[in-house]
Design a protein around this motif. Structure first.
Motif, PDB file in Angstrom:
ATOM      1  N   LEU A   1      35.669  -6.044 -40.809  1.00  0.00           N
ATOM      2  CA  LEU A   1      35.439  -4.544 -41.731  1.00  0.00           C
ATOM      3  C   LEU A   1      36.594  -5.219 -42.339  1.00  0.00           C
ATOM      4  O   LEU A   1      37.564  -5.247 -42.154  1.00  0.00           O
ATOM      5  N   VAL A   2      36.171  -4.515 -43.149  1.00  0.00           N
ATOM      6  CA  VAL A   2      37.199  -4.053 -44.834  1.00  0.00           C
ATOM      7  C   VAL A   2      37.555  -2.911 -45.206  1.00  0.00           C
ATOM      8  O   VAL A   2      36.942  -1.915 -45.075  1.00  0.00           O
ATOM      9  N   ALA A   3      38.723  -2.433 -45.180  1.00  0.00           N
ATOM     10  CA  ALA A   3      39.459  -0.621 -46.080  1.00  0.00           C
ATOM     11  C   ALA A   3      40.007  -0.747 -46.768  1.00  0.00           C
ATOM     12  O   ALA A   3      39.431  -2.163 -47.303  1.00  0.00           O
ATOM     13  N   ASP A   4      40.387   0.107 -47.737  1.00  0.00           N
ATOM     14  CA  ASP A   4      40.193  -0.234 -48.732  1.00  0.00           C
ATOM     15  C   ASP A   4      41.889   0.216 -49.258  1.00  0.00           C
ATOM     16  O   ASP A   4      42.606   0.844 -48.775  1.00  0.00           O
ATOM     17  N   ARG A   5      42.669  -0.701 -49.187  1.00  0.00           N
ATOM     18  CA  ARG A   5      43.567  -1.004 -49.439  1.00  0.00           C
ATOM     19  C   ARG A   5      44.376  -2.022 -50.746  1.00  0.00           C
ATOM     20  O   ARG A   5      43.353  -2.122 -51.430  1.00  0.00           O
ATOM     21  N   LEU A   6      45.410  -0.986 -51.151  1.00  0.00           N
ATOM     22  CA  LEU A   6      46.042  -1.552 -52.496  1.00  0.00           C
ATOM     23  C   LEU A   6      46.928  -2.360 -51.929  1.00  0.00           C
ATOM     24  O   LEU A   6      47.883  -2.266 -51.323  1.00  0.00           O
TER      25      LEU A   6
END
Length: 273
Positions: free
Chosen positions: A190-195
Motif C-alpha cells: 500500500l502506498v499513501a498520498d503523502r508529501l
C-alpha cells in the motif's frame, strides 16, 4: 476473473472496502453480505490482534469510534470485544434494523468468521486482508494470519471455488514476513498520498506483485499507474467512492477499485462493458 489473472483489456474487480461501509456499519457481517449482494467481486478488511491473540476485523487501534466501548484492541480480550455493540454508531435513531431488533447486526466480526462466510459462498471472492502496524504484537500479527489462512487451506495460491486471498500492508517488513512464512500468498504494498512525494519508478519490494495506490495520488500523478504496469505489476486503487474516480481507474487500466460504495462502482464498471 481475479485481479491476479487479468489481461490488459479486462475490467477492474470491484472490492468492497470494509464491506458496503457507506451504507452499513463497517467490518460487520451485514456490511460484507450487502457488498456481495451489490455485485462486488471482492472484499477488503483490516485485522488486528486482541490481547489473547485472536484476529478481529477492526480498522482503528482503539474501539471508541466504531463501538460503544473504549480502549485499544491490542489490550482487550476477545470476550470483552464481543460484548460491545459495533453497529449503533452508524444506526439512525428509530431504525428498524437496530441492534436490538437484530443482535447479529452489531456483532464483532473475527477474521475466521469472515473467511467461513466467504468459503461457504463457494465463490472466488478476491479477499484483501490488511495487517495494521505499528502494533505492540509486532510480527505475531503476520504469524497468526498465516496460521489462520493455513487452517482454511487459503495459503497455497488461488483455487477454484475458494476465496482468493491477498495480504496487504503499508509495511514492507510485514509483507516480507508473510512471504517468508507463506510464499504462495500474493502480496499488495500500500502506498499513501503523502508529501513530499517520493520518486515512484514502478518497482515493488521482492515477492510483491501488486501496489495499492491512494486515489488522491492517482488523481495527482496518474502516470504512476503505467509505471507499475510497465514493470509487470498490478495496480489496485483505494478508496474510490466518486463516479469520476471510477472512470479514471477504468481509463488507466487498474486491476481493482476498492470502494465504500460497491453498488455504485459495479454499476459504473458494468456501464462500460
Amino acid at each position: 476473473m481475479t485481479a491476479a489473472h487479468r489481461t490488459s483489456t479486462a475490467r477492474p474487480v470491484v472490492v468492497a472496502h470494509r464491506g458496503a461501509s457507506a451504507d452499513r456499519p463497517e467490518h460487520t457481517l451485514h456490511a460484507y453480505e450487502q457488498a456481495l449482494d451489490d455485485g462486488a467481486e471482492g472484499v477488503e478488511c483490516d485485522v488486528r490482534l486482541t490481547a489473547d491473540h485472536h484476529l478481529v476485523c477492526v480498522h482503528d487501534r482503539r474501539v471508541d469510534r466504531t463501538s460503544n466501548g473504549t480502549g485499544r484492541v491490542s489490550t482487550l480480550e476477545l470476550a470483552r470485544l464481543e460484548e460491545l455493540d459495533w453497529a449503533s454508531w452508524k444506526t439512525p435513531d428509530g431504525d428498524a434494523e437496530s441492534p436490538d431488533a437484530d443482535p447479529e447486526r452489531g456483532r464483532l466480526l473475527t477474521l475466521r468468521r469472515l473467511l467461513d462466510t466467504l468459503c461457504e459462498t463457494r465463490r472466488e471472492v478476491v479477499t484483501l486482508i490488511e495487517t495494521k502496524h505499528p502494533t505492540r504484537h509486532g510480527d505475531d500479527v503476520e504469524k497468526t494470519l498465516v496460521q489462520v489462512l493455513r487452517s482454511f487451506d487459503l495459503d497455497d495460491g488461488d483455487r477454484p471455488g475458494r476465496p482468493h486471498v491477498r495480504v496487504m500492508s503499508f509495511s514492507s517488513r510485514a509483507l516480507q514476513r508473510v512471504h517468508r512464512l507463506s510464499p504462495e500468498v500474493p502480496l499488495v504494498h500500500l502506498v499513501a498520498d503523502r508529501l513530499p512525494a517520493k520518486p515512484i519508478d514502478g518497482s515493488l519490494p521482492a515477492g510483491v506483485g501488486t501496489v495499492g495506490l491512494d486515489v488522491r495520488l492517482v488523481r495527482r500523478r496518474p502516470h504512476v499507474v503505467q509505471r507499475f504496469l510497465d514493470r509487470g505489476n498490478d495496480v489496485f486503487v483505494w478508496t474510490v467512492d466518486d463516479p469520476e474516480d471510477v472512470d479514471l481507474c477504468l481509463r488507466l487500466g487498474v486491476g481493482a477499485v476498492i470502494t465504500n460504495r460497491p453498488a455504485m462502482a459495479v454499476d459504473r464498471v458494468r456501464a462500460t462493458e
